[in-house]
Design a protein around this motif. Structure first.
Motif, PDB file in Angstrom:
ATOM      1  N   THR A  23      53.466  36.002  44.943  1.00 33.11           N
ATOM      2  CA  THR A  23      53.311  34.951  43.617  1.00 33.11           C
ATOM      3  C   THR A  23      52.552  33.774  43.785  1.00 33.11           C
ATOM      4  O   THR A  23      51.520  33.366  43.166  1.00 33.11           O
ATOM      5  N   LEU A  26      49.123  34.874  43.803  1.00 33.85           N
ATOM      6  CA  LEU A  26      48.475  34.958  42.375  1.00 33.85           C
ATOM      7  C   LEU A  26      48.005  33.642  41.742  1.00 33.85           C
ATOM      8  O   LEU A  26      47.025  33.609  41.043  1.00 33.85           O
ATOM      9  N   CYS A  30      44.325  32.601  40.504  1.00 34.23           N
ATOM     10  CA  CYS A  30      44.223  31.917  39.136  1.00 34.23           C
ATOM     11  C   CYS A  30      43.418  30.613  39.185  1.00 34.23           C
ATOM     12  O   CYS A  30      42.376  30.518  38.378  1.00 34.23           O
ATOM     13  N   ALA A  58      44.350  37.779  33.449  1.00 33.74           N
ATOM     14  CA  ALA A  58      45.096  38.814  33.930  1.00 33.74           C
ATOM     15  C   ALA A  58      45.981  38.597  34.920  1.00 33.74           C
ATOM     16  O   ALA A  58      47.054  39.144  34.988  1.00 33.74           O
ATOM     17  N   ILE A  59      45.780  37.481  35.534  1.00 35.35           N
ATOM     18  CA  ILE A  59      46.912  36.984  36.431  1.00 35.35           C
ATOM     19  C   ILE A  59      47.766  36.254  35.899  1.00 35.35           C
ATOM     20  O   ILE A  59      49.140  36.704  36.040  1.00 35.35           O
ATOM     21  N   ARG A  61      48.894  37.245  32.825  1.00 38.34           N
ATOM     22  CA  ARG A  61      49.579  38.379  32.178  1.00 38.34           C
ATOM     23  C   ARG A  61      50.434  38.994  33.402  1.00 38.34           C
ATOM     24  O   ARG A  61      51.712  39.315  32.935  1.00 38.34           O
ATOM     25  N   GLU A  62      49.864  39.063  34.393  1.00 35.66           N
ATOM     26  CA  GLU A  62      50.911  39.666  35.759  1.00 35.66           C
ATOM     27  C   GLU A  62      52.070  38.889  35.847  1.00 35.66           C
ATOM     28  O   GLU A  62      53.240  39.376  36.102  1.00 35.66           O
ATOM     29  N   THR A  66      56.077  40.070  35.128  1.00 31.98           N
ATOM     30  CA  THR A  66      57.054  40.228  36.532  1.00 31.98           C
ATOM     31  C   THR A  66      58.209  39.306  36.353  1.00 31.98           C
ATOM     32  O   THR A  66      58.956  39.147  37.386  1.00 31.98           O
TER      33      THR A  66
END
Length: 131
Positions: A23, A26, A30, A58-59, A61-62, A66
Motif C-alpha cells: 500500500t 502504491l 501515485c 489507476a492507483i 482505483r486500486e 482493496t
C-alpha cells in the motif's frame, strides 16, 4: 530475456513486501505520477500529462477496490479516494496544476499516516531470533 538488476530488485521488492508495504508503494507511485503529470503539464506535453494522470487514477482505483469495507474507517477512505479521483479527472480536463497540488497533498498526507502505521506495526511485532 533476463531482467536487468534494477528490474529484478524492484520485482523482488514487490514480491516480498507485506500488504502494508505494498500500500505504501502504491501511495508513492501515485505521488510520483501526479508530480510527473505536473511537470508534463508545465511543458505543455498534454499526452504525457494525460498518461501520468491515468496512471495516478489507476492507483487510486486500486486503493479503492482493496479497501476492507467491514472496517469502520473504510467508508471515509472510500469517499476521500473518490474525491481524489474526481479531482484528478478535473485537473486533466482543465489543465489545472493547482488541483494536482491539492491531490498530491492529500495523497502525501495519507501516505505519511500509512507509513507511520506500518512502522508502529513493525515495532509491535516481536523480533525474530537471528541466526
Amino acid at each position: 530475456m533476463p531482467l536487468s538488476p534494477y528490474k529484478a530488485y524492484k520485482q523482488n521488492s514487490v514480491m516480498t513486501a507485506t500488504p502494508g508495504e505494498l500500500t505504501l508503494m502504491l501511495y508513492n507511485g501515485c505521488i510520483r505520477f501526479i508530480r510527473q503529470a505536473g511537470k508534463t503539464l508545465h511543458e505543455k506535453d498534454y499526452k504525457g500529462k494525460n498518461m501520468n494522470l491515468q496512471k495516478a487514477q489507476a492507483i487510486i482505483r486500486e486503493l479503492m477496490v482493496t479497501l476492507d469495507m467491514n472496517q469502520p474507517i473504510a467508508k471515509n477512505m472510500m469517499q476521500l479516494y473518490d474525491y481524489m479521483n474526481r479531482r484528478l479527472i478535473e485537473a486533466n480536463i482543465k489543465n489545472d496544476p493547482s488541483i494536482l497540488d491539492e491531490v498530491e497533498k492529500l495523497v502525501t498526507d495519507m501516505r505519511d499516516a500509512w507509513k507511520q502505521a506500518v512502522e508502529n506495526v513493525k515495532k509491535a511485532q516481536p523480533k525474530r531470533d537471528r541466526i
